[in-house]
Enzyme design. Structure first.
Site, PDB file in Angstrom:
ATOM      1  N   HIS A 167      -9.149   8.669  -2.095  1.00  0.00           N
ATOM      2  CA  HIS A 167      -9.238   9.918  -1.349  1.00  0.00           C
ATOM      3  C   HIS A 167      -9.268  11.108  -2.298  1.00  0.00           C
ATOM      4  O   HIS A 167      -9.026  10.970  -3.493  1.00  0.00           O
ATOM      5  CB  HIS A 167      -8.070  10.023  -0.361  1.00  0.00           C
ATOM      6  CG  HIS A 167      -8.159   9.053   0.772  1.00  0.00           C
ATOM      7  ND1 HIS A 167      -7.323   7.966   0.899  1.00  0.00           N
ATOM      8  CD2 HIS A 167      -9.013   8.983   1.826  1.00  0.00           C
ATOM      9  CE1 HIS A 167      -7.638   7.283   1.987  1.00  0.00           C
ATOM     10  NE2 HIS A 167      -8.659   7.868   2.562  1.00  0.00           N
ATOM     11  N   VAL A 212       1.184   3.688   2.282  1.00  0.00           N
ATOM     12  CA  VAL A 212       1.923   3.935   3.524  1.00  0.00           C
ATOM     13  C   VAL A 212       2.961   2.847   3.763  1.00  0.00           C
ATOM     14  O   VAL A 212       4.122   3.135   4.061  1.00  0.00           O
ATOM     15  CB  VAL A 212       0.959   4.032   4.721  1.00  0.00           C
ATOM     16  CG1 VAL A 212       1.739   4.151   6.027  1.00  0.00           C
ATOM     17  CG2 VAL A 212       0.031   5.229   4.557  1.00  0.00           C
ATOM     18  N   ARG A 244      -9.081  12.782 -12.219  1.00  0.00           N
ATOM     19  CA  ARG A 244     -10.198  13.472 -12.871  1.00  0.00           C
ATOM     20  C   ARG A 244      -9.693  14.601 -13.778  1.00  0.00           C
ATOM     21  O   ARG A 244     -10.134  14.741 -14.919  1.00  0.00           O
ATOM     22  CB  ARG A 244     -11.151  14.010 -11.811  1.00  0.00           C
ATOM     23  CG  ARG A 244     -12.440  14.592 -12.369  1.00  0.00           C
ATOM     24  CD  ARG A 244     -13.417  14.924 -11.259  1.00  0.00           C
ATOM     25  NE  ARG A 244     -13.977  13.714 -10.666  1.00  0.00           N
ATOM     26  CZ  ARG A 244     -13.873  13.401  -9.379  1.00  0.00           C
ATOM     27  NH1 ARG A 244     -13.213  14.176  -8.554  1.00  0.00           N
ATOM     28  NH2 ARG A 244     -14.416  12.301  -8.917  1.00  0.00           N
ATOM     29  N   SER A 272      -5.711   7.283  11.660  1.00  0.00           N
ATOM     30  CA  SER A 272      -6.168   8.333  10.749  1.00  0.00           C
ATOM     31  C   SER A 272      -6.753   9.476  11.572  1.00  0.00           C
ATOM     32  O   SER A 272      -7.325   9.252  12.643  1.00  0.00           O
ATOM     33  CB  SER A 272      -7.232   7.782   9.798  1.00  0.00           C
ATOM     34  OG  SER A 272      -7.934   8.830   9.157  1.00  0.00           O
ATOM     35  N   SER A 273      -6.661  10.688  11.051  1.00  0.00           N
ATOM     36  CA  SER A 273      -7.202  11.847  11.760  1.00  0.00           C
ATOM     37  C   SER A 273      -8.722  11.803  11.870  1.00  0.00           C
ATOM     38  O   SER A 273      -9.310  12.569  12.644  1.00  0.00           O
ATOM     39  CB  SER A 273      -6.771  13.143  11.066  1.00  0.00           C
ATOM     40  OG  SER A 273      -7.243  13.187   9.727  1.00  0.00           O
ATOM     41  N   CYS A 274      -9.384  10.902  11.130  1.00  0.00           N
ATOM     42  CA  CYS A 274     -10.843  10.819  11.216  1.00  0.00           C
ATOM     43  C   CYS A 274     -11.308  10.251  12.552  1.00  0.00           C
ATOM     44  O   CYS A 274     -12.508  10.215  12.828  1.00  0.00           O
ATOM     45  CB  CYS A 274     -11.414  10.006  10.063  1.00  0.00           C
ATOM     46  SG  CYS A 274     -11.093   8.235  10.179  1.00  0.00           S
ATOM     47  N   TYR A 304     -14.969   3.480   9.768  1.00  0.00           N
ATOM     48  CA  TYR A 304     -13.503   3.435   9.707  1.00  0.00           C
ATOM     49  C   TYR A 304     -12.902   4.015  10.987  1.00  0.00           C
ATOM     50  O   TYR A 304     -11.960   3.456  11.557  1.00  0.00           O
ATOM     51  CB  TYR A 304     -13.031   4.220   8.480  1.00  0.00           C
ATOM     52  CG  TYR A 304     -11.543   4.188   8.238  1.00  0.00           C
ATOM     53  CD1 TYR A 304     -10.911   3.017   7.829  1.00  0.00           C
ATOM     54  CD2 TYR A 304     -10.763   5.324   8.394  1.00  0.00           C
ATOM     55  CE1 TYR A 304      -9.548   2.981   7.593  1.00  0.00           C
ATOM     56  CE2 TYR A 304      -9.403   5.301   8.156  1.00  0.00           C
ATOM     57  CZ  TYR A 304      -8.790   4.129   7.753  1.00  0.00           C
ATOM     58  OH  TYR A 304      -7.440   4.094   7.521  1.00  0.00           O
ATOM     59  N   GLY A 317       0.814  -1.207   0.000  1.00  0.00           N
ATOM     60  CA  GLY A 317       0.000   0.000   0.000  1.00  0.00           C
ATOM     61  C   GLY A 317       0.847   1.256   0.000  1.00  0.00           C
ATOM     62  O   GLY A 317       2.080   1.200   0.085  1.00  0.00           O
ATOM     63  N   TRP A 338     -16.982  17.126  -5.873  1.00  0.00           N
ATOM     64  CA  TRP A 338     -18.008  16.945  -4.847  1.00  0.00           C
ATOM     65  C   TRP A 338     -18.056  18.110  -3.862  1.00  0.00           C
ATOM     66  O   TRP A 338     -17.024  18.709  -3.527  1.00  0.00           O
ATOM     67  CB  TRP A 338     -17.732  15.669  -4.071  1.00  0.00           C
ATOM     68  CG  TRP A 338     -18.248  14.432  -4.760  1.00  0.00           C
ATOM     69  CD1 TRP A 338     -18.341  14.229  -6.095  1.00  0.00           C
ATOM     70  CD2 TRP A 338     -18.729  13.251  -4.131  1.00  0.00           C
ATOM     71  NE1 TRP A 338     -18.838  12.980  -6.343  1.00  0.00           N
ATOM     72  CE2 TRP A 338     -19.089  12.349  -5.160  1.00  0.00           C
ATOM     73  CE3 TRP A 338     -18.877  12.851  -2.804  1.00  0.00           C
ATOM     74  CZ2 TRP A 338     -19.604  11.084  -4.898  1.00  0.00           C
ATOM     75  CZ3 TRP A 338     -19.381  11.586  -2.540  1.00  0.00           C
ATOM     76  CH2 TRP A 338     -19.744  10.717  -3.571  1.00  0.00           C
ATOM     77  N   LYS A 366     -10.396   2.262  13.835  1.00  0.00           N
ATOM     78  CA  LYS A 366      -9.079   2.816  14.168  1.00  0.00           C
ATOM     79  C   LYS A 366      -8.980   3.181  15.657  1.00  0.00           C
ATOM     80  O   LYS A 366      -7.932   2.982  16.291  1.00  0.00           O
ATOM     81  CB  LYS A 366      -8.788   4.034  13.291  1.00  0.00           C
ATOM     82  CG  LYS A 366      -8.497   3.681  11.841  1.00  0.00           C
ATOM     83  CD  LYS A 366      -7.273   2.792  11.724  1.00  0.00           C
ATOM     84  CE  LYS A 366      -6.893   2.494  10.294  1.00  0.00           C
ATOM     85  NZ  LYS A 366      -5.710   1.606  10.213  1.00  0.00           N
TER      86      LYS A 366
END
Length: 314
Positions: A181, A17, A189, A109-111, A138, A15, A204, A142
């Site tokens: 992401h 990371v 795009r 993750s910061s989420c 998610y 991946g 979006w 985490k």
């Protein structure tokens, strides 16, 4: 400090990371690195993970494996994101503890932080209010992983740490239009719009959310730094301390790629969390600084995207 010949397991080495961590370890002279592909070892299968740790006995573990995605993937695959991430991280952390691993580093993750957390978000704001609904599954996975590390430290005296990166980007990213992401999705795009001569590109939301971005090789440098220099129950934020709006990001990506059409915004689509700036004073006090500014990082990432296209076209 990790010895140069110590056996190090990097989970998720293919991946974005994980591959960056492997590059950084090799750059620093660590050459006893153990890896397994998903085909070789399914981290969701407890018996297989336990057998791997029993046979290999890694001394250090970087847990970078995860099921990840952008807003659409997080919103539509709630059960998958919770199950896969919970299973793999619990299996790896539990087996590391059970087989005498000297130190483990868990990548989050910061989420994990509340949707309306005070800005910038300090490590101490964890679990102080509700999460952002679009990535709640998610985030819950985490949070469970980092808490399991903390609880093992408290109950059994392990040296398991966790690091919570901001939005990441860089080589080996996923450039899927809807399941990636925001930054890699924009790169694809705008590139396709440029090649096809489209007059406009639709993004979006309304472009107002503020986001922070960290180049993945900088994160890898920090991960090795923390493995060698930090122990503690509280997680460590990883970021730059800088932010920009999604609108500004879109304009920057379009400029770097050379797309000259119009950027339109689909306001029926979700924005996600209004702002997600990490408080990085903790890691700054340890003496660590990021190196790669956003514009340079996007140029490097676009180059990687073009190389990935060239590989698939061969």
């Amino acid at each position: 400090m990790m010895e140069k010949d110590a056996k190090i397991y990097v989970a998720g080495h293919l991946g974005m990371v994980g591959s960056a961590i492997v590059r950084e370890l090799k750059r620093q002279g660590y050459d006893n690195i153990v890896t397994r592909t998903h085909a070789e070892l399914d981290l969701c299968r407890q018996d297989d993970v336990e057998a791997f740790f029993r046979d290999e006995k890694p001394e250090y573990v970087f847990l970078a494996a995860a099921k990840v995605g952008g807003i659409e993937a997080n919103s539509s695959l709630l059960a998958d994101f919770l199950y896969v991430n919970m299973m793999l991280e619990m299996n790896v952390i539990h087996s590391a503890w059970g087989n005498g691993c000297r130190k483990l580093e868990f990548l989050g993750s910061s989420c994990i932080y509340p949707r309306m957390a005070p800005q910038p978000m300090a490590e101490s704001c964890l679990l102080t209010s509700e999460l952002e609904k679009t990535n709640e599954a998610y985030a819950l996975a985490k949070i469970s992983g980092l808490k399991y590390c903390e609880y093992l430290n408290r109950q059994y005296g392990t040296d398991f740490i966790s690091v919570m990166p901001t939005n990441l980007y860089g080589p080996n990213d996923n450039y899927h239009l809807t399941h990636s992401h925001v930054l890699p999705a924009m790169i694809r795009r705008f590139h396709e719009a440029k090649i096809e001569g489209r007059p406009s590109v639709v993004c979006w939301g309304d472009g107002s959310p503020l986001r922070e971005f960290l180049y993945v090789d900088d994160l890898a440098d920090l991960c090795v730094f923390l493995m060698n220099n930090y122990s503690g129950n509280e997680t460590v934020n990883a970021g730059t301390g800088k932010e920009l709006t999604i609108k500004e990001l879109a304009e920057l990506v379009a400029e770097i790629i050379g797309y000259e059409g119009q950027i339109l915004w689909d306001k029926e689509k979700p924005n996600g969390t209004p702002r997600k700036l990490l408080d990085v004073s903790k890691v700054r006090e340890m003496g660590w600084r990021y190196r790669t500014e956003l514009e340079e990082g996007i140029r490097l990432t676009y180059k990687d995207f073009l190389n990935s296209l060239a590989r698939t076209e061969k």
